[in-house]
Each structure stands twice: as structure tokens, then as C-alpha cells.
Design an enzyme around this catalytic site. Structure first.
Site, mmCIF file in Angstrom:
data_model
loop_
_atom_site.group_PDB
_atom_site.id
_atom_site.type_symbol
_atom_site.label_atom_id
_atom_site.label_comp_id
_atom_site.label_asym_id
_atom_site.label_seq_id
_atom_site.Cartn_x
_atom_site.Cartn_y
_atom_site.Cartn_z
ATOM 1 N N SER A 127 -3.370 2.108 -14.920
ATOM 2 C CA SER A 127 -4.033 3.383 -14.670
ATOM 3 C C SER A 127 -3.461 4.404 -15.636
ATOM 4 O O SER A 127 -2.352 4.218 -16.170
ATOM 5 C CB SER A 127 -3.775 3.848 -13.226
ATOM 6 O OG SER A 127 -4.130 5.202 -13.034
ATOM 7 N N TYR A 140 1.990 5.507 -6.317
ATOM 8 C CA TYR A 140 0.961 4.996 -7.231
ATOM 9 C C TYR A 140 1.440 5.071 -8.675
ATOM 10 O O TYR A 140 1.288 4.115 -9.445
ATOM 11 C CB TYR A 140 -0.327 5.798 -7.050
ATOM 12 C CG TYR A 140 -1.543 5.163 -7.687
ATOM 13 C CD1 TYR A 140 -2.134 4.042 -7.111
ATOM 14 C CD2 TYR A 140 -2.105 5.669 -8.855
ATOM 15 C CE1 TYR A 140 -3.256 3.455 -7.679
ATOM 16 C CE2 TYR A 140 -3.214 5.090 -9.433
ATOM 17 C CZ TYR A 140 -3.795 3.980 -8.843
ATOM 18 O OH TYR A 140 -4.904 3.400 -9.416
#
Length: 264
Positions: A127, A140
Site C-alpha cells: 500500500s 496498517y
């Protein structure tokens, strides 16, 4: 024509990647956590990336039906978000097990196959959060940065065996990933869902750029403009990047406080 395995292939970016691989004429094994899949565009295998036995079964399937594998796409993952003093340790354990260790298990399962073939391609979905680290996303950011680090390590470690490694780092795009938000910090989860759902980019948009990057065997595939700009700002305009992150933190804190007062 390549033999391709995509995890998390039943929805979101995984489904978009499967569709475009198939359209290009590749053989694709779609895998996901569900027991069945209703699509008719190729074989499906249940694969829970947390379960080493499922990975063993995937290796066995590829050997039996294809005699090996050319491209492994470690794409399965969930969304998390939360302030460090609100998100629970159980939530940390869950996202580490799926988003980071799921990728590790996939790489460990198929590296012996690729070494035996003296060829293979590992593509890991990380990501933009693996390159830039916005506030209120500790878990995350951490796991996605870990996927980037793992990918870079393997790009060097496995190159002598003819094995290529790439890592995908998109920013927010429209996907059902928002449905996987679950946790104690509901204010941050709501904010994350809004950013995903309001993005002008679709999973198909991202997949198109990803497949072009795979075709060129790029290590770092950043498939959208916001992610590229953020990455460049962090590298070359760090004071500007820091100010922007501080603004994001201030706005997020304000929203969280308002939500807390409204709820109680």
C-alpha cells in the site's frame, strides 16, 4: 502465457487482477477465503492465507494441474485503522497475521517451487501506507511497511535463482476493503471508509497499471498519482510532507473528539 495464482481474488483488486490476467490469455487460479466462488472464468481454490495447510494445498494444486507456477500474487488483506491508545492488541495480532504473515507464508510456500524451476515472479500487494505513514493508522502502516521490506529483501535474495519480486503500493481506491474495517476506534474506521468510498479510482484502474508494471518487471509499482506525489514529497520535500501529516493528524483528532462527544 503464464500460470498465475492470485490470493484474495474473489473481490476488490484481486478480482480486477484476475480479470485482466485472464483477458491477456494467462492461466489463473483465483483463491480466497470462501469455500466456493460463483464465477466461471477459471479455477477457484479456497485459501486462507493464515493457514499453512492451505498453502501446501495450493502448491500441490499448481503442481498437479500446471506442473508449477510462474506468478504468485500475494494480494489478500484487510483494512485497519486506529489511534495507538484505542486500537486493541487483538486487532494488531489479526492484521499482522493476515496482511504480513499471510504474505510471508505465500513466499515461503512457493519459493522452493520457483528455485526448483529457476524461474518465478512474486508480486506482493502492500500500500502507499507502506511508503508513507499517516497518523491514526499505526497497525496498517506497520504491516504494509513490512511487506515492502520483505519484498525488497527477496528481490535481492532470490534474484540469483531467476526469481523476480515486485511490490504494489496504491493509495485509496474504490473497493470492498472498507467492509473489513472492524475495531475499537470507530471514528478512525469511519474516516477510512469515507476515503475509500470517495476515491475516483476503481480497482480496474489500479489493476491496469499494475499489470503494465508487472510486464516491465518493475520492483516498485505505484499505480496512481496521489501515491506517487506523496512518495516523492516524502523523499524530496520532507518539511512539506511533515506539515501535511500534522494537518491530517489535527483534523483526525478533531473528528474523533466530535464523534466521542456525540456518542456520549
Amino acid at each position: 502465457m503464464s500460470r498465475v495464482l492470485v490470493t484474495g481474488g474473489a473481490s476488490g483488486l484481486g478480482a480486477a487482477l484476475v480479470k485482466q490476467f485472464v483477458a491477456q490469455g494467462h492461466q489463473v487460479l483465483r483463491s480466497d477465503i470462501g469455500t466456493t466462488y460463483d464465477g466461471d472464468d477459471g479455477p477457484y481454490l479456497r485459501l486462507d492465507v493464515r493457514n499453512p495447510a492451505d498453502w501446501d494445498a495450493a502448491v500441490a494444486w499448481c503442481d498437479e494441474h500446471w506442473g508449477g507456477l510462474d506468478i504468485l500474487v500475494n494480494n489478500a488483506g484487510i483494512a485497519t485503522g486506529g489511534r495507538i491508545d484505542v486500537e486493541t492488541l487483538d486487532e494488531w495480532d489479526r492484521v499482522i497475521d493476515i496482511n504480513l504473515m499471510g504474505v510471508v507464508r505465500g513466499c515461503r510456500a512457493f519459493t522452493p517451487v520457483f528455485k526448483k524451476q529457476h524461474s518465478g515472479y512474486i508480486v506482493n500487494t502492500a500500500s502507499a501506507a507502506g511508503l508513507m505513514h499517516p497518523p491514526m493508522m499505526s497497525s496498517y502502516n506497520t504491516v504494509k511497511a513490512g511487506v515492502v521490506a520483505l519484498s525488497e529483501t527477496l528481490s535481492h535474495e532470490l534474484q540469483p535463482f531467476g526469481i523476480t519480486t515486485s511490490v504494489i503500493c496504491p493509495s485509496f481506491f474504490q473497493t470492498n476493503l472498507a467492509d473489513s474495517f472492524q475495531g475499537a476506534d470507530t471514528a478512525m474506521s469511519s474516516s477510512g471508509k469515507r476515503m475509500i468510498e470517495s476515491s475516483p479510482r476503481t480497482a480496474d484502474d489500479i489493476a491496469t497499471v499494475v499489470l503494465a508494471g508487472i510486464a516491465k518487471r518493475r520492483f516498485l509499482i505505484i499505480p496512481d498519482r496521489p501515491a506517487r506525489l506523496g512518495y516523492l514529497a516524502k523523499r524530496w520535500a520532507r518539511p512539506l510532507y511533515n506539515r501535511q501529516m500534522q494537518k491530517v493528524a489535527a483534523k483526525a483528532h478533531s473528528r474523533a473528539e466530535k464523534a466521542q462527544h456525540a456518542n456520549g
